[in-house]
Scaffold this motif. Structure first.
Motif, mmCIF file in Angstrom:
data_model
loop_
_atom_site.group_PDB
_atom_site.id
_atom_site.type_symbol
_atom_site.label_atom_id
_atom_site.label_comp_id
_atom_site.label_asym_id
_atom_site.label_seq_id
_atom_site.Cartn_x
_atom_site.Cartn_y
_atom_site.Cartn_z
ATOM 1 N N CYS A 378 0.656 -0.786 -0.097
ATOM 2 C CA CYS A 378 -0.090 -0.142 -0.373
ATOM 3 C C CYS A 378 1.126 1.564 0.253
ATOM 4 C CB CYS A 378 -0.916 0.139 1.295
ATOM 5 S SG CYS A 378 -2.305 -1.498 1.296
ATOM 6 N N GLU A 381 1.093 2.911 -3.790
ATOM 7 C CA GLU A 381 -0.271 3.361 -3.810
ATOM 8 C C GLU A 381 0.351 5.054 -2.577
ATOM 9 O OE1 GLU A 381 -0.676 -0.247 -4.265
ATOM 10 O OE2 GLU A 381 -0.201 -0.124 -2.834
ATOM 11 N N LEU A 382 -0.036 5.079 -1.967
ATOM 12 C CA LEU A 382 0.402 5.677 -1.001
ATOM 13 C C LEU A 382 1.558 7.143 -1.422
ATOM 14 C CD1 LEU A 382 -1.222 4.766 2.127
ATOM 15 C CD2 LEU A 382 -2.148 6.233 0.227
ATOM 16 N N PHE A 453 -4.746 9.014 -7.263
ATOM 17 C CA PHE A 453 -4.335 8.842 -5.996
ATOM 18 C C PHE A 453 -5.963 7.912 -6.480
ATOM 19 C CE2 PHE A 453 -4.406 9.680 -1.714
ATOM 20 C CZ PHE A 453 -3.857 9.263 -1.449
ATOM 21 N N LEU A 457 -5.988 3.465 -5.603
ATOM 22 C CA LEU A 457 -6.811 2.916 -4.136
ATOM 23 C C LEU A 457 -8.156 2.816 -4.302
ATOM 24 C CD1 LEU A 457 -6.667 6.475 -1.649
ATOM 25 C CD2 LEU A 457 -4.931 4.571 -1.645
ATOM 26 N N ARG A 479 -0.072 0.452 6.122
ATOM 27 C CA ARG A 479 0.614 2.541 5.343
ATOM 28 C C ARG A 479 -1.019 2.511 5.386
ATOM 29 N NH1 ARG A 479 4.802 1.379 6.184
ATOM 30 N NH2 ARG A 479 6.828 2.025 4.798
ATOM 31 N N CYS A 480 -2.154 2.016 5.813
ATOM 32 C CA CYS A 480 -3.415 1.893 5.886
ATOM 33 C C CYS A 480 -4.163 1.945 6.681
ATOM 34 C CB CYS A 480 -3.981 0.588 5.159
ATOM 35 S SG CYS A 480 -3.604 -0.041 3.452
ATOM 36 N N ARG A 485 -3.370 7.650 6.069
ATOM 37 C CA ARG A 485 -4.972 8.146 5.555
ATOM 38 C C ARG A 485 -5.306 9.585 5.293
ATOM 39 N NH1 ARG A 485 -6.928 3.419 6.659
ATOM 40 N NH2 ARG A 485 -8.631 4.272 7.046
ATOM 41 N N GLY A 488 -2.273 12.139 4.230
ATOM 42 C CA GLY A 488 -2.431 11.414 2.837
ATOM 43 C C GLY A 488 -3.309 12.130 2.143
ATOM 44 N N PRO A 492 -1.396 14.596 -0.783
ATOM 45 C CA PRO A 492 -0.604 12.862 -1.533
ATOM 46 C C PRO A 492 0.341 13.705 -2.732
ATOM 47 C CG PRO A 492 -3.154 12.936 -2.324
ATOM 48 C CD PRO A 492 -2.736 14.339 -1.213
#
Length: 528
Positions: A378, A381-382, A453, A457, A479-480, A485, A488, A492
């Motif tokens: 993850c 992605e972030l 982004f 997700l 990271r989740c 989040r 972010g 982001p």
């Protein structure tokens, strides 16, 4: 992980559906090998399979409130358990054990659906209230834990897997034209609300649903929002460090053996470092795990996703952190033989050798005595680890960046296999982009970054997380975490160059310096 399933039928006595409940439990056994439970009354049947991680005795499910009216089945992990427990104790609640399941139940008893935004974790659960004849379903913000459902003549069927829902006699294993388009043109991804099969839907991440004899409602308790980022670079770096450390620390709680996946990249290296420090402070040694393939050193070819082989960096980090490291080597023949079992575990065609290697790897981890692993997944992605974040020729392509071959796919099919395929893919892409909130101050690139982004997700990350679950162990994704989040969501963009762009070596020196403190300098150089 665990597995949940069940159904509500307001027209028939569910107590006559015992064989259906048994079939449901069998589909969930790979997710929860340690224990099982079942609840049944006139209207509702709930089943649960458990992987024991916290409070073996006090976390048994289904879990029922002290007055006997409210029943919970829960799949997931809560990372602010003690914070919520403390608040509930101040409000007069009393707890029999220390499981997060019990905290979720009491939180619902205290706040109802207003409890859901308070939960920091990865979860999918169902709550049945007998007197009210009401079923409530809820799923975590990013959809790490799956939850499928299908409406029936008398109510609703739900489960952690598609196969669980298909156990009900009113749900037929039929794929319609939309399902076929999804499989052939969007696979291995699928539309976020789709279960691919005609009757089956997926509860959206950050949503909850309520079923009563009168109606069915679906509502969001969380959504990704765009906000101006008020902090300067130094404050942003420090806050990011705090959030990463806090997320990792919260996810080290376990009553069973815990380890870390270690690939030698930034994400797993930082998590392993934080976990190793925690273990060392307690006089314990952290176990780390990595995977390799026979003759990989001979045939490895670099790509934009992986610039070099992992092995040297894995050894570097394992030696630096003094972990007890385990390396699993997969044979090509075994990898091929696991392709179909991995597809069965996902319930749909997936990511081929990625899924089968994960299936084999996790089976070995479980054999080695580890029940829970922290994973760096993850983070790409972030924090912008994929090429489409930093290569503008891909970033601004007006399509899914990881699925640019719709025309090629259509060319492999007979003309009448799928109709309007390109339009189907196009509309899903555009509808996802429309969900990305923008700010008036956004530049063209900033606005596109926000779209990318959300595309990642909703589609790409979900596909990765739905990989093999057979193996009877749990994966955690710091990271989740909710705090990360939330931060972010507002910014982001600042961290997009951190992982991937060579330009970051010159332009974002402070961020690189932070990462050098967190991990070996060579590992940072590997990615930037």
């Amino acid at each position: 992980m665990c597995g949940i399933g069940g159904f509500v039928d307001y027209e028939h006595d569910t107590r006559g559906y015992g064989p259906v409940a048994e079939r449901m439990k069998r589909t969930l056994a790979p997710r929860g090998p340690d224990a099982e439970g079942q609840f049944c009354d006139l209207d509702a049947m709930l089943v649960h399979r458990r992987l024991i991680v916290i409070d073996p005795d006090g976390g048994q499910q289904p879990m029922t409130s002290s007055d006997g009216n409210t029943v919970l089945i829960y799949n997931g992990e809560l990372y602010n358990t003690e914070d919520i427990r403390h608040e509930l104790i101040l409000r007069g609640h009393r707890f029999a054990g220390h499981s997060d399941t019990e905290v979720v139940l009491h939180a619902f008893l205290e706040w109802g659906t207003d409890a859901f935004p308070r939960l920091n974790g990865i979860f999918a659960f169902a709550i049945w209230q007998k007197a009210e004849r009401r079923l409530t379903l809820c799923r975590d913000r990013l959809g790490v834990k799956p939850l499928f459902l299908a409406h029936t003549g008398g109510g609703l069927v739900f489960g952690s897997t598609i196969g669980t829902v298909l156990c009900h006699p009113e749900v037929e294993p039929v794929i319609d034209e939309d399902g076929l388009r999804s499989l052939l043109l969007l696979g291995p991804a699928r539309p976020p609300a789709s279960g691919v099969f005609r009757q089956i839907d997926s509860l959206l991440p950050g949503h909850y649903a309520i079923l009563t004899p009168e109606h069915y409602t679906d509502a969001a308790y969380w959504k990704l929002e765009a906000h101006e980022h008020p902090d300067d670079l130094e404050a942003t770096i420090e806050r990011t460090r705090e959030l990463i450390c806090d997320a990792a620390q919260r996810q080290l709680v376990s009553d069973v053996p815990l380890a870390c996946f270690l690939s030698g990249g930034l994400d797993s290296s930082i998590l392993s470092m934080l976990a190793a420090r925690d273990y060392a402070a307690r006089g314990e040694t952290l176990h780390t795990w990595s995977v390799d393939y026979r003759d990989n050193d001979k045939y490895f070819t670099k790509s934009s996703f992986q610039p070099n082989s992992d092995n040297a960096y894995i050894k570097m980090m394992a030696d630096t952190l003094h972990t007890a490291h385990h390396n699993v080597v997969i044979e090509p023949e075994a990898l091929c033989a696991a392709l179909l079992p991995a597809t069965d575990a996902r319930d749909l065609p997936g990511m081929a050798d990625v899924d089968s290697s994960l299936l084999l790897f996790c089976a070995e981890v479980k054999k080695g005595g580890t029940t829970v692993c922290l994973s760096g997944e993850c983070a790409d992605e972030l924090f912008g680890g994929y090429p489409w974040y930093h290569r503008e020729e891909i970033l601004f392509e007006d399509t899914f960046p990881w699925s640019r071959s719709v025309g090629l796919r259509l060319g492999l099919l007979a003309p009448d296999v799928v109709r309007d395929g390109s339009a189907f893919v196009r509309e899903h892409y555009l509808s996802t982009c429309r969900r990305a909130e923008k700010l008036p101050s956004d530049s063209k690139k900033d606005a596109r970054m926000r779209e990318m982004f959300v595309l990642n997700l909703d589609w790409f990350m979900a596909t990765l997380l739905e990989g093999s679950v057979a193996g009877g162990y749990g994966r955690r994704y710091p990271r989740c975490s909710r705090a990360k989040r939330k931060r972010g969501a507002s910014a982001p963009l600042f961290c997009i160059p951190v992982k991937a762009s060579p330009q970051s070596r010159r332009d974002d020196r402070h961020i690189i310096d932070f990462l050098r403190v967190a991990a070996a300098g060579q590992v940072v150089d590997r990615r930037v």
